[in-house]
Design a protein around this motif. Structure first.
Motif: not given
Length: 418
Positions: A313-339
């Motif tokens: 995780s960017e905030r706590r290095r002893t914890e893993c990346m958030s479940d939504n991090t990759m999902r948000r990135a994919i949506f930001k690329m336009g693959y969110d069902g609304n593009t």
């Protein structure tokens, strides 16, 4: 004239005091109304009783003995029991709970055992996963049954907890909570505090949800997606982009990728060994690594190689990346069902995309299923499949898949070996 129906007999303190056993030595009742009566036994003992119906069954609640419990006290207890009925609770069960609470110790309360179980198990989970489990306990379970001794918890109590969660539409949470309670009770069984698991046989209790497949890209959309992914660092973290690239190359579950530890990777032999405790099905999994997957891993090393987690995780290095991090990135690329012109895609969907293409290309279904770490339903077949694991076939398949992705990204078109 009043419409109120009066009970057949209203007791007075004098009637209660002067009540005598019958000459025939049989117990008899003095009724006070609404199910409350004084039972005068053959030996002269006077007991307060309340007859009621709950769940379609006739039941009797003991309210104490006279003269220890006076008429006024019996009526107060009777009123309390009737209020419990109006609230949908069984007065008899409520009485048992109160009696149990009076003698319960901290060591055998459900809340204490749940905490003990969680403390014992949390080292096998990622920090995020452990927090989610305890969050469900604190929010959905402990407020309702945490105060009870584990031996007093019944299947009906667990079903009531589940129904409350389902009532707000959280069917997935209800399923996970049922599993959490079952595991706590199994822990209590191992500790000798239970002989039977009250949550062990609740099949069919959960409401079923119409299963829907996670959104996945079709074969024809892969080239455009891969080309856009190459420019993602202009819009987000480089580590997120590399995580998505490795996810597409390996098509493991997103949780298995996010929780990846550096010591699980053997780049010399081009394999990633995921331990059983991190796998959904509880069995270890081997992922053959293509040359391209190793290149991505080497690109990640300067970023997070000093940590134990590959994707902290960017905030706590002893914890893993958030479940939504990759999902948000994919949506930001336009693959969110609304593009317009783009389908919706989620991290888990790349498993379906890869499976579909590899099956179309004629790779062995058993090798594909093993690479997806799907559990074989046939026990004998599973044993042989697990031993073989199709490692050579899977290594060739994973390299073909990586080359296919490279070609799709570079050319912008799809190809087939057919």
């Amino acid at each position: 004239m009043s419409d109120t129906v009066m009970p057949a007999q209203i007791l007075t303190d004098a009637k209660v005091k002067n009540a005598k056993p019958r000459a025939d030595r049989k117990a008899h009742k003095l009724t006070d109304g609404n199910g409350l009566y004084l039972l005068v036994q053959a030996n002269g003992t006077k007991c307060w009783r309340f007859d009621y119906r709950f769940g379609g069954k006739r039941k009797t609640l003991a309210l104490g003995t006279y003269p220890l419990v006076k008429l006024r006290d019996a009526r107060d207890r009777h009123d309390e029991a009737r209020l419990q009925l109006l609230d949908g609770r069984d007065p008899g069960q409520e009485k048992r709970r109160k009696r149990a609470e009076a003698v319960v110790t901290d060591t055998n309360r459900f809340s204490s055992l749940a905490r003990d179980w969680w403390e014992q198990q949390k080292g096998t989970w990622t920090a995020d996963h452990a927090d989610r489990i305890w969050g469900r306990m604190e929010n959905d379970v402990i407020p309702h049954v945490g105060h009870l001794p584990i031996s007093e918890i019944r299947p009906q109590d667990i079903i009531e907890v589940i129904r409350k969660i389902e009532g707000r539409g959280s069917l997935d949470v209800a399923s996970r909570v049922q599993q959490d309670i079952r595991r706590v009770c199994r822990y209590a069984t191992h500790m000798g505090l239970l002989t039977n698991n009250p949550a062990g046989d609740l099949g069919g209790v959960l409401k079923s949800r119409k299963r829907s497949h996670r959104p996945a890209l079709g074969r024809e959309e892969l080239p455009g997606f891969l080309q856009e992914l190459e420019t993602y660092e202009l819009r987000g973290r480089v580590l997120t982009k590399l995580a998505i690239k490795l996810l597409v190359l390996t098509f493991v579950r997103s949780g298995e990728l996010r929780g990846a530890l550096w010591d699980e990777f053997d780049l010399k032999n081009a394999v990633w060994r995921i331990p059983a405790e991190r796998m959904k099905m509880g069995t270890p999994h081997i992922v053959p690594l293509s040359r391209q997957a190793i290149d991505v891993i080497e690109a990640i090393r300067p970023i997070t190689g000093r940590y134990s987690l590959m994707f902290p995780s960017e905030r706590r290095r002893t914890e893993c990346m958030s479940d939504n991090t990759m999902r948000r990135a994919i949506f930001k690329m336009g693959y969110d069902g609304n593009t317009p012109g783009k389908s919706k895609a989620v991290p888990h969907g790349f498993r379906a995309t890869a499976s579909s293409i590899l099956n179309e290309e004629g790779f062995k279904p058993d090798a594909i299923e093993r690479q997806l770490s799907h559990q074989e339903r046939n026990g004998v077949r599973a044993a042989y499949t697990h031993q073989a694991e199709y490692l050579e076939e899977r290594a060739r398949m994973m390299q073909w898949w990586a080359d296919y992705l490279d070609d799709a990204q570079a050319s912008g078109v799809i190809r087939s070996s057919a």
